[in-house]
Design a protein around this motif. Structure first.
Motif, PDB file in Angstrom:
ATOM      1  N   ILE A 135       0.845  -1.202   0.000  1.00 63.10           N
ATOM      2  CA  ILE A 135       0.000   0.000   0.000  1.00 63.10           C
ATOM      3  C   ILE A 135       0.874   1.243   0.000  1.00 63.10           C
ATOM      4  CG2 ILE A 135      -1.604   1.364   1.411  1.00 63.10           C
ATOM      5  CD1 ILE A 135      -2.855  -1.398   2.242  1.00 63.10           C
ATOM      6  N   MET A 136       1.900   1.256   0.852  1.00 63.86           N
ATOM      7  CA  MET A 136       2.826   2.393   0.943  1.00 63.86           C
ATOM      8  C   MET A 136       3.472   2.666  -0.420  1.00 63.86           C
ATOM      9  SD  MET A 136       5.735   2.506   3.848  1.00 63.86           S
ATOM     10  CE  MET A 136       7.217   3.441   3.681  1.00 63.86           C
ATOM     11  N   ALA A 137       3.945   1.620  -1.081  1.00 66.59           N
ATOM     12  CA  ALA A 137       4.601   1.762  -2.390  1.00 66.59           C
ATOM     13  C   ALA A 137       3.615   2.261  -3.438  1.00 66.59           C
ATOM     14  CB  ALA A 137       5.199   0.424  -2.823  1.00 66.59           C
ATOM     15  N   ASN A 138       2.392   1.732  -3.414  1.00 64.68           N
ATOM     16  CA  ASN A 138       1.392   2.120  -4.404  1.00 64.68           C
ATOM     17  C   ASN A 138       0.975   3.582  -4.219  1.00 64.68           C
ATOM     18  OD1 ASN A 138      -0.187   1.015  -6.646  1.00 64.68           O
ATOM     19  ND2 ASN A 138      -1.935   1.595  -5.374  1.00 64.68           N
ATOM     20  N   GLU A 139       0.812   4.013  -2.978  1.00 69.36           N
ATOM     21  CA  GLU A 139       0.461   5.412  -2.717  1.00 69.36           C
ATOM     22  C   GLU A 139       1.581   6.341  -3.179  1.00 69.36           C
ATOM     23  OE1 GLU A 139      -2.556   6.604  -1.556  1.00 69.36           O
ATOM     24  OE2 GLU A 139      -3.140   4.511  -1.843  1.00 69.36           O
ATOM     25  N   ILE A 149      10.118   6.345   2.701  1.00 68.57           N
ATOM     26  CA  ILE A 149      10.300   5.950   4.097  1.00 68.57           C
ATOM     27  C   ILE A 149       9.013   6.173   4.882  1.00 68.57           C
ATOM     28  CG2 ILE A 149      12.813   6.285   4.180  1.00 68.57           C
ATOM     29  CD1 ILE A 149      12.321   9.041   5.423  1.00 68.57           C
ATOM     30  N   GLY A 150       8.817   5.349   5.892  1.00 71.95           N
ATOM     31  CA  GLY A 150       7.658   5.489   6.764  1.00 71.95           C
ATOM     32  C   GLY A 150       7.948   6.455   7.897  1.00 71.95           C
ATOM     33  N   GLY A 151       6.893   6.833   8.598  1.00 71.13           N
ATOM     34  CA  GLY A 151       7.011   7.770   9.704  1.00 71.13           C
ATOM     35  C   GLY A 151       8.004   7.333  10.760  1.00 71.13           C
ATOM     36  N   ASP A 152       8.133   6.019  10.957  1.00 68.75           N
ATOM     37  CA  ASP A 152       9.094   5.518  11.949  1.00 68.75           C
ATOM     38  C   ASP A 152      10.532   5.852  11.550  1.00 68.75           C
ATOM     39  OD1 ASP A 152       8.631   3.737   9.779  1.00 68.75           O
ATOM     40  OD2 ASP A 152       9.470   2.057  10.886  1.00 68.75           O
ATOM     41  N   MET A 153      10.804   5.930  10.247  1.00 70.76           N
ATOM     42  CA  MET A 153      12.157   6.238   9.780  1.00 70.76           C
ATOM     43  C   MET A 153      12.423   7.745   9.758  1.00 70.76           C
ATOM     44  SD  MET A 153      13.302   3.248   9.327  1.00 70.76           S
ATOM     45  CE  MET A 153      14.814   3.385   8.431  1.00 70.76           C
ATOM     46  N   ILE A 154      11.376   8.543   9.533  1.00 70.92           N
ATOM     47  CA  ILE A 154      11.543   9.999   9.466  1.00 70.92           C
ATOM     48  C   ILE A 154      12.087  10.530  10.787  1.00 70.92           C
ATOM     49  CG2 ILE A 154      10.334  12.209   9.194  1.00 70.92           C
ATOM     50  CD1 ILE A 154       8.370  10.682   7.314  1.00 70.92           C
ATOM     51  N   GLU A 155      11.545  10.013  11.882  1.00 70.70           N
ATOM     52  CA  GLU A 155      12.008  10.430  13.215  1.00 70.70           C
ATOM     53  C   GLU A 155      13.510  10.267  13.381  1.00 70.70           C
ATOM     54  OE1 GLU A 155       8.593   9.849  16.651  1.00 70.70           O
ATOM     55  OE2 GLU A 155      10.041   8.274  16.333  1.00 70.70           O
ATOM     56  N   GLY A 156      14.062   9.207  12.797  1.00 67.71           N
ATOM     57  CA  GLY A 156      15.472   8.887  13.003  1.00 67.71           C
ATOM     58  C   GLY A 156      16.411   9.308  11.888  1.00 67.71           C
ATOM     59  N   ILE A 173       3.378  12.300   1.937  1.00 68.07           N
ATOM     60  CA  ILE A 173       2.160  11.895   1.237  1.00 68.07           C
ATOM     61  C   ILE A 173       1.226  11.216   2.225  1.00 68.07           C
ATOM     62  CG2 ILE A 173       3.294  11.656  -1.016  1.00 68.07           C
ATOM     63  CD1 ILE A 173       3.125   8.598  -0.567  1.00 68.07           C
ATOM     64  N   ARG A 174      -0.051  11.308   1.931  1.00 67.83           N
ATOM     65  CA  ARG A 174      -1.051  10.641   2.770  1.00 67.83           C
ATOM     66  C   ARG A 174      -1.255   9.225   2.247  1.00 67.83           C
ATOM     67  NH1 ARG A 174      -4.380  13.441   5.975  1.00 67.83           N
ATOM     68  NH2 ARG A 174      -6.130  12.074   5.476  1.00 67.83           N
ATOM     69  N   SER A 175      -1.446   8.309   3.177  1.00 64.85           N
ATOM     70  CA  SER A 175      -1.653   6.921   2.806  1.00 64.85           C
ATOM     71  C   SER A 175      -2.566   6.280   3.842  1.00 64.85           C
ATOM     72  CB  SER A 175      -0.298   6.192   2.780  1.00 64.85           C
ATOM     73  OG  SER A 175      -0.473   4.814   2.557  1.00 64.85           O
ATOM     74  N   PRO A 176      -3.387   5.311   3.448  1.00 60.98           N
ATOM     75  CA  PRO A 176      -4.139   4.579   4.458  1.00 60.98           C
ATOM     76  C   PRO A 176      -3.163   3.989   5.477  1.00 60.98           C
ATOM     77  CG  PRO A 176      -4.890   3.983   2.265  1.00 60.98           C
ATOM     78  CD  PRO A 176      -3.654   4.826   2.102  1.00 60.98           C
ATOM     79  N   GLU A 177      -3.505   4.106   6.749  1.00 59.94           N
ATOM     80  CA  GLU A 177      -2.597   3.669   7.808  1.00 59.94           C
ATOM     81  C   GLU A 177      -3.013   2.296   8.324  1.00 59.94           C
ATOM     82  OE1 GLU A 177      -2.484   6.755  10.749  1.00 59.94           O
ATOM     83  OE2 GLU A 177      -1.622   8.207   9.358  1.00 59.94           O
ATOM     84  N   LEU A 178      -2.086   1.357   8.282  1.00 54.69           N
ATOM     85  CA  LEU A 178      -2.328   0.020   8.806  1.00 54.69           C
ATOM     86  C   LEU A 178      -1.382  -0.230   9.974  1.00 54.69           C
ATOM     87  CD1 LEU A 178      -2.488  -2.322   5.671  1.00 54.69           C
ATOM     88  CD2 LEU A 178      -4.369  -1.549   7.078  1.00 54.69           C
TER      89      LEU A 178
END
Length: 195
Positions: free
Chosen positions: A20-24, A104-111, A146-151
């Motif tokens: 989903i992340m890649a597709n968004e 990158i996901g939000g967990d990676m942005i922090e670091g 970017i906005r993405s459905p969150e799972l």
């Protein structure tokens, strides 16, 4: 120039959250393709339960039905610890006509501030950040959010489910679950219908 997104990770196992992340990112950032790039050894994670080759094979299975998803095996072939700066430098040398984006996901942005040679990396590529529940996405580095459905889906949880022989249906692609069962990854057992 061709616009290529790179989604790196251990993919241990790859799951629907990754897809989903890649597709968004593909559509929101107007990319031509997204390449899933399994690490050989990730600098921030222990890799348990599946070999590099098995993680690569699961990633190929997970992406096989999407025309704009490819698998980049550079880090698996290269071996050793995978640093994004080193990998992207090599990919840019190999494909100078490509504009690379790193997803990158939000967990990676922090670091991001802890990443190897981050100040040089942000000059080579653009980051695409995907929101993830519970993480702060504020950063001094340029990140296209970017906005993405969150799972709330993690590979750790999926490994635990596989070990307990619980279903992975709708959490990983069916081909990936079949491979996990066949290879008995993460302590799983083959389905009764498989034997």
């Amino acid at each position: 120039m061709k616009k290529v997104g790179i989604l790196g990770g251990t993919f241990n196992p790859p799951h629907l959250g990754h897809l989903i992340m890649a597709n968004e990112a593909l559509f929101e950032a107007g990319l031509d393709e997204v390449r899933f790039m399994p690490n050989y050894i990730a600098p921030h994670k222990e890799v348990a339960g599946a070999s590099a080759e098995q993680r690569l094979e699961m990633t190929k299975l997970a992406t096989s039905d999407h025309a704009h998803f490819k698998v980049e095996d550079f880090e698996i072939k290269h071996g050793g610890v995978s640093y994004s700066f080193d990998t992207l430098t090599k990919l840019i040398e190999k494909e100078p006509d490509v504009e690379f984006y790193f997803i990158i996901g939000g967990d990676m942005i922090e670091g991001l501030s802890t990443w190897h040679r981050i100040d040089e990396l942000v000059k080579l590529i653009r980051f695409i950040g995907v929101n993830r529940p519970g993480y702060n996405t504020e950063t001094p580095y340029p990140v296209l959010m970017i906005r993405s459905p969150e799972l709330l889906l993690s590979s750790t949880m999926l490994r635990e489910r596989a070990a307990a022989n619980r279903s992975l249906l709708y959490l990983v692609p069916e081909k990936v679950e079949a491979y996990i069962r066949k290879e008995r990854l993460y302590g799983s057992q083959p389905n009764a219908s498989d034997s």
